[in-house]
Design an enzyme around this catalytic site. Structure first.
Site, PDB file in Angstrom:
ATOM      1  CG  HIS A 374      -2.151  -0.804   1.082  1.00 41.69           C
ATOM      2  ND1 HIS A 374      -3.310  -0.358   0.505  1.00 41.69           N
ATOM      3  CD2 HIS A 374      -2.394  -2.084   1.441  1.00 41.69           C
ATOM      4  CE1 HIS A 374      -4.222  -1.310   0.523  1.00 41.69           C
ATOM      5  NE2 HIS A 374      -3.690  -2.375   1.077  1.00 41.69           N
ATOM      6  CE  LYS A 565      -7.334  13.730  -0.442  1.00 34.28           C
ATOM      7  NZ  LYS A 565      -7.267  12.481  -1.186  1.00 34.28           N
ATOM      8  NE  ARG A 566      -5.242  10.049   9.505  1.00 38.64           N
ATOM      9  CZ  ARG A 566      -4.992   9.239  10.525  1.00 38.64           C
ATOM     10  NH1 ARG A 566      -5.824   8.248  10.796  1.00 38.64           N
ATOM     11  NH2 ARG A 566      -3.948   9.408  11.296  1.00 38.64           N
ATOM     12  CE  LYS A 571      -3.848  10.738   2.541  1.00 41.84           C
ATOM     13  NZ  LYS A 571      -4.605  10.075   1.462  1.00 41.84           N
ATOM     14  CB  THR A 673     -10.679   4.668  -2.193  1.00 43.80           C
ATOM     15  OG1 THR A 673     -10.394   5.005  -0.829  1.00 43.80           O
ATOM     16  CG2 THR A 673      -9.933   3.407  -2.598  1.00 43.80           C
ATOM     17  CE  LYS A 677     -14.384   6.197  -0.138  1.00 46.54           C
ATOM     18  NZ  LYS A 677     -13.749   6.598   1.146  1.00 46.54           N
TER      19      LYS A 677
END
Ligand SMILES: *Cc1c(COP(=O)(O)O)cnc(C)c1O
Length: 827
Positions: A374, A565-566, A571, A673, A677
């Site tokens: 991952h 998101k986290r 990110k 992911t 969505k």
């Protein structure tokens, strides 16, 4: 199971039923009343929302159990099972998911309404099962749902944490972590199985005893024994077609009370050992991307892996004389390296406990295990100090040494091997103290190793596993992630689902690819208006939620720009925040321009020890304070940080998002992911060419997604240039001025130096290339501002996103795993 043609024509879920009223179901009403009285122990007149929730959940559960037992009964012992090993299952709420998958939303709603109870009120009472940190755990939950939907016999195996991921409170902009005691009011979905329990051992020493045949028997004299007790939760597939089991282990002391000590009067000492043992399943590790180098984490990993392997070996032995055909009857998937100790534990169980020869055990192990990688980020690749392993798992370290010896020896047999190659492929890293490398261990011990998007898998072959890939060129395969459309479309966005059923037919409920039928109506203005009206209602609902949770008032007509998101530097929420501050400055400088009204919406948790991530949350909050209270930008820019991001909050935000922020440094997001969505619900993506964004672009077409910034190879090269950040800043007056403003306290007058370190980090080294991508990101955002002024074009792109993302259904992903990795039939 054979595909039953009548299933596809059964009444669609309430979400999609349109005007059709469900038939009243007197049984459901009676069942709820009976549960309220005899299981909850309350009278109708005294019942509160939580009582109604439990009574209804138990009534629904009875229907689940029938199908569950039926699924188990009709799965003959010969059928191959999938075992999904995951330290995380980020399930969210189960009540509505279950009711919806059983197609009884209408009946339940009516039965409750007849009792004066609102289904939507009681469904909100259920705690959110947050047994995971983020994407990896949510993937496991989507996979469990798709496995049942595709009628594949499967067990999910994990840990029943007493406390899930912390609840996030934001106090004056700072994150506070509050324990998530999701079990404190009981859990109607789980079945405790006191009879299904295994001993898991730790510590001690290993004795070697010669056998008469000259071989050596290893006897592990462990120092500590923990009991793993099973708790089963039924996982219901779409239309109740199949119900699988999620089996989570809880740690119990073998000897819960030392009676002698208790009788001596040492009441605390009598239970001290129990506390230590039961800590194993006390709390989820709240770390997203760094190995928590602590003994408890290793104990958790071994605990659930060992119990799960013992459980599936027992089941196998009940039906077969030996283990030689284990790979024909079971396929194990290791979700990341957290259960990688399975390689050594399966060998130990087979060789030491069941007297299987080493070579045969190795054949069985490497034909049964598979491993999903991952992450490529070095700090997130798990390694364990040899010294710790020797102490906690003394037999396993011996087995790992032997696996490593045989692995290196087989290379030597195949020709020259250099010291360099040995260093690269050895399971023991000797460069920072001696450590066991769990990724390579999982690789060597598996039949298939997969990445989670095309780009990620390619990078696996070229970077972390390049040497192992050269040795085993057929082992690595790609399985791009997916999401279950039941939760992320049918349940989260019932109004859009209803519209889709009208537009393309009810088959869209069963077949994600049927969404492509939307292509026919994207040009139809009447349809587009209805689509926009659905989105508008979802945005009004989110606006209410934002007001309730943060006090910020936002206009549902504005562009909802969403990054959820986290919180992590890779990110790049801070890239979004720099752009927000720059946009604020630009609006103030030219207040009379025709600015596109925007609401910047953020949500996400920071790992509790991740100081920079917490500071990024504070920056979002401080920007919001200034921007939301400045009349000069009112109606044009607002910022909201919604606290406590979890599955339930995602279900509210996603159907209301216009723009999906997927702006990680290229090469660092394995798949994502959230991106899927959001696109499924009609958001347009602004993103880098990273993870599954690459494949979203392929699916929706480059004209329907906004891609910006450095590519993965460019990012790698740029990072190596020592002065890249200073050059990027020198070339961009806008970036320079926004960094000056934030760094000097323009948004933090109460503590002007608060963000000096954050900004200094960007100026000095900026490992995530925020400065390098800033200008491209700014331009891309302004392009989207323009597009918003051409609504026909915007909504056309938005609709084409919905029409073209059917491929990202986790049903497709699971089908690929089933065919290529597990080799099990799909129902
Ligand atoms: C989907 C999801 C994630 C993963 O989001 P990414 O944007 O892919 O990182 C994390 N948390 C929750 C609650 C989710 O539903």
């Amino acid at each position: 199971m054979l595909k039953d043609a009548t299933l596809a024509h059964e009444a669609p879920p309430e979400a999609a039923a349109g005007a059709a009223q469900p038939r009243p179901d007197p049984d459901m009403r009676e069942a709820i009343l009976a549960k309220l009285r005899f299981a909850v122990g309350r009278d109708v007149s005294a019942a509160r929302d939580h009582d109604w929730y439990v009574a209804t959940a138990l009534a629904v559960r009875d229907r689940v159990v029938e199908r569950w037992l039926d699924s188990i009964a009709r799965t003959g012992p010969e059928k191959k099972h999938v075992y999904y090993f995951s330290l995380e299952f980020l399930i969210g709420r189960l009540f509505f998911d279950t009711v919806s998958n059983l197609n009884i939303v209408g009946e339940v709603r009516q039965a409750l309404a007849g009792l004066g109870v609102d289904l939507d009120r009681i469904r909100a009472v259920e705690p959110d099962a947050a047994l995971g940190n983020g994407g990896l755990g949510r993937l496991a939950a989507c996979f469990m749902e798709s496995l049942a939907t595709l009628d594949i016999p499967a067990f999910g195996y994990g840990i029943r944490y007493d406390y899930g991921l912390f609840r996030q409170a934001i106090v004056d902009g700072w994150q506070h972590e509050i324990p998530e005691d999701w079990l404190s009011f009981g859990n109607p979905w789980e079945f405790e199985r006191p009879d299904i329990k295994y001993l898991v051992r730790f510590g001690g020493s290993v004795e070697m005893v010669g056998r008469p045949d000259g071989t050596i028997q290893h006897i592990w004299h462990s120092a500590e024994t923990v009991v793993a007790v099973a708790f089963d939760t039924p996982m219901v597939g779409w239309r109740g077609r199949r119900v699988n089991t999620l089996r989570l282990w809880s740690a119990r002391a073998a000897d819960p009370l030392v009676l002698e000590a208790f009788n001596r009067g040492d009441h605390v000492g009598a239970v001290a050992d129990r506390m230590r043992v039961e800590a194993i399943s006390r709390v989820l590790y709240p770390s997203d991307a760094t190995p928590a180098g602590q003994e408890l984490r290793l104990r958790q990993e071994f605990f659930f892996t060992s119990a799960s392997l013992q459980d599936l070996l027992r089941r196998h032995r009940e039906r077969h004389p030996d283990f030689s055909n284990l790979p024909d009857h079971g396929a194990i998937q290791l979700n990341d390296t957290h259960p990688a100790i399975a390689v050594a534990e399966l060998m130990r169980l087979l060789v030491d406990e069941h007297n299987v020869r080493w070579d045969e055990a190795w054949r069985i192990t490497t034909a049964t295990l598979n491993y999903t990688n991952h992450t490529l980020m070095p700090e997130a690749l798990e390694t364990w100090p040899v010294e710790l392993m020797e102490r906690v798992l003394p037999r396993h370290i011996q087995i790992i040494y032997l696996i490593n010896f045989l692995h290196l020896e087989s290379l030597a047999k195949n020709g020259e091997i250099s010291a360099d190659l040995v260093r690269q492929v050895s399971l023991i890293d000797e460069s920072h103290g001696r450590r066991v490398r769990m990724g390579p261990l999982a690789f060597i011990g598996s039949r298939r190793v997969n990445g989670v998007s095309a780009l990620h898998t390619e990078l696996m072959r070229k970077t972390v596993f390049s040497d192992l890939h050269a040795l085993y060129p057929d082992r690595i395969t790609n399985k791009t992630n997916g999401i279950t459309f039941r939760r992320w479309l049918l349940e989260a966005n019932p109004d859009l689902t209803r519209l889709l059923v009208e537009a393309v037919g009810p088959q869209v409920l069963d077949d994600a690819e049927a969404l492509s039928g939307l292509e026919r109506v994207v040009g139809d203005p009447a349809f587009r208006d209805r689509f926009v009206a659905v989105r508008r209602r979802n945005k009004e609902r989110l606006a209410q939620e934002i007001a309730a949770r943060t006090g910020v008032k936002v206009d549902p007509a504005a562009l909802f720009d969403v990054q959820i998101k986290r919180i992590h530097e890779y990110k790049r929420q801070h890239l979004n925040l720099l752009e927000t501050a720059a946009l604020y400055a630009a609006i103030k400088a030219e207040p009379n321009r025709d600015w596109t009204p925007r609401v910047k919406i953020f949500a996400g948790k920071a790992a509790s020890s991740y100081v920079v991530a917490k500071l990024i949350i504070k920056l979002a909050y401080d920007l919001a304070q200034v921007i939301n209270n400045d009349p000069d930008v009112r109606g044009r820019l607002a910022v909201a940080f919604l606290p406590n991001y979890n599955v339930s909050l995602a279900e509210i935000i996603i159907p209301a998002a216009d723009l999906s922020e997927q702006i990680s440094t290229a090469g660092l997001e394995a798949s994502g992911t959230g991106n899927m969505k959001l696109a499924l619900n009609g958001a347009i993506t602004i993103g880098t060419l990273d993870g599954a964004n690459v494949e979203i672009r392929e699916q929706v077409g480059p004209e329907n997604i906004t891609i910006f910034g450095l590519t993965a190879p460019e990012a790698l090269a740029r990072k190596a240039e020592p002065d890249h950040a200073s050059r990027a800043i020198a070339a961009s007056p806008r970036l320079a001025s926004v960094l000056d403003a934030i760094g000097s306290g323009a948004f933090s007058p109460d503590d002007p130096g608060r963000f000096a370190g954050l900004v200094g980090g960007l100026r000095d080294h900026d490992p995530f290339l925020v400065t390098d991508d800033f200008d491209a990101y700014w331009e891309a955002q302004r392009g989207l501002d323009e597009l918003w002024h051409r609504p026909e074009e915007w909504w056309r792109k938005s609709l084409l996103n919905v029409a073209r993302v059917g491929w990202f259904s986790s049903d497709r992903t699971i089908r690929e795993y089933a065919e290529e990795i597990w080799r099990v039939p799909v129902g």
